[in-house]
Design an enzyme around this catalytic site. Structure first.
Site, mmCIF file in Angstrom:
data_model
loop_
_atom_site.group_PDB
_atom_site.id
_atom_site.type_symbol
_atom_site.label_atom_id
_atom_site.label_comp_id
_atom_site.label_asym_id
_atom_site.label_seq_id
_atom_site.Cartn_x
_atom_site.Cartn_y
_atom_site.Cartn_z
ATOM 1 C CE1 TYR A 52 9.171 15.658 30.630
ATOM 2 C CE2 TYR A 52 9.201 16.371 32.924
ATOM 3 C CZ TYR A 52 9.249 16.654 31.570
ATOM 4 O OH TYR A 52 9.384 17.963 31.159
ATOM 5 C CB CYS A 53 11.964 9.875 29.135
ATOM 6 S SG CYS A 53 11.089 8.285 29.247
ATOM 7 C CG PHE A 54 8.194 11.147 23.965
ATOM 8 C CD1 PHE A 54 7.822 12.472 23.764
ATOM 9 C CD2 PHE A 54 7.518 10.163 23.267
ATOM 10 C CE1 PHE A 54 6.809 12.805 22.870
ATOM 11 C CE2 PHE A 54 6.509 10.478 22.372
ATOM 12 C CZ PHE A 54 6.151 11.804 22.179
#
Length: 365
Positions: free
Chosen positions: A95-97
């Site tokens: 995941y990222c932000f």
């Protein structure tokens, strides 16, 4: 068959699913999840440059700059780390932000090598929102009971012995008093809240029943208890641990002299650890000097230094009992008794540590 992307945040946290965090190191340091691994697409400097480009020249130019910065040997090195993680954690997700461009980019790059690795839709922001909402919901739905008692009664030992309990001080990596700072520092506020919410989520999934927490103030060292939890604790019933002064002194010696001394030696080495340990306790004592009064502070400080000198000469910690007993009797006990009188929660049970553990259904220890 490739695993699908997911929005099942509850399962991710309940099952301690391994998570690969694509955010920059600075973002990770501000707040992360227990068990998440920082394997960023871009470092802090690269992310800052891409952000500036986005503001000045737009998205297409920012994406092009990102591909330029993460190319060649830089990309190969990071790809190896992502592939290693995917191999070692076949149940994991990335995941990222916001679950957007950064995580999708890494997912695509991995797919080109033949590795289909799913991402968390909504990313860190959605998972963080889930944990905030879960914490607020949990403290309203669960019956909270506070383990209370004077300093040294071993409240944390009670919490550790109960199957349905949350160790607030353990999560804060701080023992809660003016002397409670531990070597290694505390988690960020966000890390503390995330871990606490997951603890409550797991207890809720395990079944019904009261949840026991140690009675704490608004802050444990540098971290704040979340507002919803503070409000719930203010009205929660209490179980009061009662031990005589000698037993309480023994607990404090074990925690703040023996155990803390060991931690300082592990961190600073056998040569410097003991002196760092004493300096730490003297600095803690100095912080409460005004409330102790000058004469009492000086007397306790002299006893503390003398006790360390004896310990270093002989290995005997007996002399520490004197200054600890003085602080408990003349400083901590009056403060606790005053605070208890101000509390609104009813007292469900009073007893020794062993009696409280037995009453609350814990395992003897």
């Amino acid at each position: 068959m490739a695993r699908p992307d997911t929005r099942d945040y509850r399962r991710l946290f309940l099952e301690d699913v391994p998570l690969m965090d694509m955010r920059a190191p600075g973002e990770f340091a501000q707040g992360a999840f227990p068990g998440a691994h920082s394997l960023p697409l871009m470092n802090d400097d690269e992310r800052a440059r891409v952000g500036t480009c986005y503001k000045q020249r737009g998205q297409a130019a920012a994406i092009a700059l990102g591909h330029e910065l993460v190319a060649g040997e830089v990309r190969e090195r990071r790809m190896r780390a992502w592939l290693d993680f995917a191999r070692d954690h076949p149940r994991g997700y990335l995941y990222c932000f916001r679950g957007g461009l950064r995580s999708a980019t890494v997912q695509q790059w991995l797919a080109r090598t033949g590795v289909d690795y799913p991402l968390v839709l909504g990313g860190y922001k959605a998972m963080r929102r889930f944990l905030i909402d879960n914490l607020e919901k949990a403290v309203l739905e669960r019956e909270l009971r506070l383990i209370s008692g004077r300093t040294g009664t071993g409240k944390t030992r009670v919490v550790e012995a109960l199957p349905r309990a949350v160790d607030l001080e353990g999560r804060a990596r701080h023992r809660g008093s003016a002397f409670g700072q531990l070597p290694g520092g505390q988690p960020s506020q966000i890390d503390f809240e995330n871990a606490l919410s997951i603890d409550l989520l797991k207890l809720g999934a395990a079944g019904d029943g009261p949840v026991y927490l140690e009675d704490e103030g608004h802050m444990i060292g540098s971290v704040n208890l979340p507002l919803a939890l503070r409000r719930a604790m203010a009205a929660a019933p209490m179980v009061v641990v009662q031990e005589n002064l000698a037993a309480r002194v023994a607990v404090v010696v074990e925690d703040y002299i023996v155990d803390l001394g060991r931690r300082y030696c592990e961190r600073f080495g056998e040569a410097d650890g003991p002196a760092e340990h004493r300096a730490k306790l003297r600095a803690d004592l100095q912080r409460i000097r005004k409330r102790l009064g000058g004469a009492r502070h000086q007397a306790v400080d002299e006893m503390l230094q003398s006790a360390f000198e004896q310990q270093w000469r002989t290995g005997d910690t007996t002399a520490h009992r004197d200054w600890i007993a003085s602080l408990l009797r003349d400083y901590y006990d009056p403060m606790y008794d005053y605070q208890l009188r101000q509390r609104g929660g009813r007292v469900l049970f009073r007893g020794s540590r062993a009696e409280v553990i037995a009453w609350a259904g814990g395992a003897a220890r």
